[in-house]
Each structure stands twice: as structure tokens, then as C-alpha cells.
Design a protein around this motif. Structure first.
Motif, PDB file in Angstrom:
ATOM      1  N   SER A 166      29.802  35.395  34.030  1.00  0.00           N
ATOM      2  CA  SER A 166      29.698  34.512  35.190  1.00  0.00           C
ATOM      3  C   SER A 166      29.841  33.049  34.785  1.00  0.00           C
ATOM      4  N   ALA A 167      29.260  32.666  33.645  1.00  0.00           N
ATOM      5  CA  ALA A 167      29.389  31.288  33.179  1.00  0.00           C
ATOM      6  C   ALA A 167      30.824  30.965  32.807  1.00  0.00           C
ATOM      7  N   ALA A 168      31.526  31.926  32.217  1.00  0.00           N
ATOM      8  CA  ALA A 168      32.909  31.689  31.788  1.00  0.00           C
ATOM      9  C   ALA A 168      33.849  31.550  32.980  1.00  0.00           C
ATOM     10  N   ILE A 169      33.713  32.441  33.963  1.00  0.00           N
ATOM     11  CA  ILE A 169      34.647  32.402  35.092  1.00  0.00           C
ATOM     12  C   ILE A 169      34.298  31.310  36.095  1.00  0.00           C
ATOM     13  N   ALA A 170      33.132  30.660  35.927  1.00  0.00           N
ATOM     14  CA  ALA A 170      32.787  29.538  36.801  1.00  0.00           C
ATOM     15  C   ALA A 170      33.486  28.254  36.390  1.00  0.00           C
TER      16      ALA A 170
END
Length: 281
Positions: A166-170
């Protein structure tokens, strides 16, 4: 339910704080926020009873000397050392601290950023931030918890993978928000908030699952201290040099162009970077 308080509380802070601050000054926002907190504190002190420690999982906690001994909260050196030597615990809280650092800085400067790029009023920018945060943040929290719970049935690392992914795709929608066309700013902001909040529930569950039941309270206390000490407590000031730097001028962006608008003259609105996204002819 615990993690729902984060987006809902942040949204109420924007909505109520922004409106009260614009009409009555920023000091009154703190006074208004203290009123429901004081009421809740009184109600908790009167009606909420502390359950016996370990009562939910230890039959001995229902009474007797063993229960009383089990109920004594102890903070021992060995407990702290065991947490410091626990890789799973450290990864969860340090990763959460990195996310909190980003969220803290963005939430601090985003309303004034919206004022600069769209010319919005303080209350309008706060209302938009509050609405996006409560919808996207609440939706992300519930969705992320559901995904992690189902994925955990087939993958024991799901509680760590969901926050990581989730942190990466945000990142892409966040870049779109700050550096993309102005008409896509709010869409990028909403998508970034939704995606980053996917990991809030799973990362807290991962923290608790990484330690023994009898030291979970200590583990959570350590998590809260680290994510704030290394996260939102320092990120607004750390980002201040870039967030308040005056926009640079160049031959392609003369002083009279939107790319070099002066900092806000309002004493209640800190200056934020004016990111030029207009296409050059």
C-alpha cells in the motif's frame, strides 16, 4: 474499530478546526477540541472499568493469588531488550514510523498547498481535506483490514505485505497530486490517502502478533512512541524549508506568471511551494 479513529479524527480536525480557525482564530480551535475530550475523559473515569489483566485468555485471571500476580503490570529490562531484539516488531514499527512521517508532513502543509494552487479559502481547503480524509481514509482502513484478514489464511506474511504494498502504490498518485495538472490534484490526493490507509489496520495487528501476549501493552506503547517521535512530531518542521521556500523564477516563467506567485500574505496561512503545472507554449 481502533484504526477507524485515525481518519475520522483527522477529518474532524480539518473540518472543525479549519472553520473555527478562519472565523475565530487558530487558538479557539484548540479550545473547541478540548471540550469533547474533557467530556469523554469524565465519562471514562466514571463508567469505564479497567478489566482484569489477562482475563480474556487466562482462566487464572478470574481470581486468586495467581490472577493478582498476573495482573501486576511490570516494565522490566528484559522486556525492553526482547522487543529491541525482535526483528518482526522492529520492522513493523519503523515502517509505520516512515509512513507516519509522510502523513504528518503532508497533513500539515496540504491545506495551505490547496490555498496556493487553487486560491481556496482556509475553511474551503480544510473542508476538502476533511471530506477526502474521512471518505478515502475510512474506506482504505476497512478495505485494507479485510484484504489482510483474508490473505492471512493463505499467507502468513500478509499483515506485513499489505502495508508494504500500500505504501509503494501510494507514491504515483501522490506525485500526481503535487506535480500533475491542477485538475487532477484532488483525485491524486484521494487515491494516495486511500492507498496509504490500507496498511494501518494490518500494521497494528502485525505489531501485536509479533510479541508475546503478556507484553503487548508495552509493545504498543513502544510503537506509539516511535511512530510519533520519528514520524509526525518532526516531519512538519523537516519539510518546512521546501514547503515554505519562495518559488524560483526563470526565463520561461516571468515574475508576473502563475509560476512565480508571491507567498501568501495571510498571517494565518503558512507559505507553501507553488508548483507550476501549466504547459509551456
Amino acid at each position: 474499530m481502533f484504526n477507524v479513529a485515525i481518519p475520522v479524527g483527522a477529518a474532524l480536525g480539518y473540518l472543525v478546526g479549519g472553520t473555527v480557525g478562519e472565523h475565530y482564530g487558530w487558538r479557539m480551535s484548540f479550545i473547541v477540541s478540548a471540550i469533547p475530550a474533557a467530556i469523554l475523559a469524565i465519562l471514562i473515569a466514571i463508567f469505564l472499568k479497567e478489566p482484569a489483566r489477562g482475563a480474556s485468555g487466562d482462566p487464572a485471571a478470574s481470581g486468586g493469588p495467581a490472577a493478582r500476580e498476573h495482573g501486576k503490570a511490570k516494565l522490566e529490562k528484559g522486556t525492553i531488550l526482547s522487543l529491541l531484539k525482535n526483528p518482526a516488531y522492529l520492522c513493523s514499527i519503523l515502517g509505520y514510523a516512515a509512513v507516519t512521517f509522510s502523513l504528518g508532513g503532508i497533513s500539515w502543509w496540504m491545506p495551505s498547498f490547496l490555498q496556493r494552487i487553487d486560491g481556496r479559502s482556509q475553511s474551503s481547503a480544510a473542508y476538502i481535506m476533511g471530506a477526502i480524509t474521512v471518505v478515502a481514509g475510512l474506506g482504505g482502513t476497512i478495505t485494507g483490514g479485510t484484504i489482510a484478514q483474508r490473505w492471512s489464511r493463505t499467507n502468513s506474511k500478509a499483515l506485513y505485505l499489505v502495508p508494504t504494498i500500500s505504501a509503494a502504490i501510494a507514491v504515483p498518485p501522490a506525485l500526481l497530486c503535487f506535480f500533475g495538472p491542477h485538475n487532477l490534484t484532488l483525485y491524486g490526493l484521494g487515491a494516495a490517502i486511500f492507498l496509504i490507509f490500507l496498511g494501518t489496520g494490518p500494521v497494528n495487528a502485525a505489531t501485536l502478533n509479533a510479541v508475546r501476549p503478556e507484553i503487548r501493552a508495552t509493545a504498543m506503547a513502544g510503537q506509539l512512541f516511535i511512530i510519533h517521535a520519528l514520524g509526525d512530531a518532526i516531519s512538519p518542521a523537516s519539510l518546512a524549508p521546501s514547503a515554505t521556500a519562495p518559488p524560483s523564477t526563470s526565463a520561461s516563467a516571468p515574475p508576473s506568471s502563475p509560476c512565480s506567485s508571491p507567498p501568501s500574505s495571510s498571517p494565518s496561512v503558512p507559505a507553501t511551494p507553488h508548483l507550476c503545472t501549466q504547459k509551456k507554449p
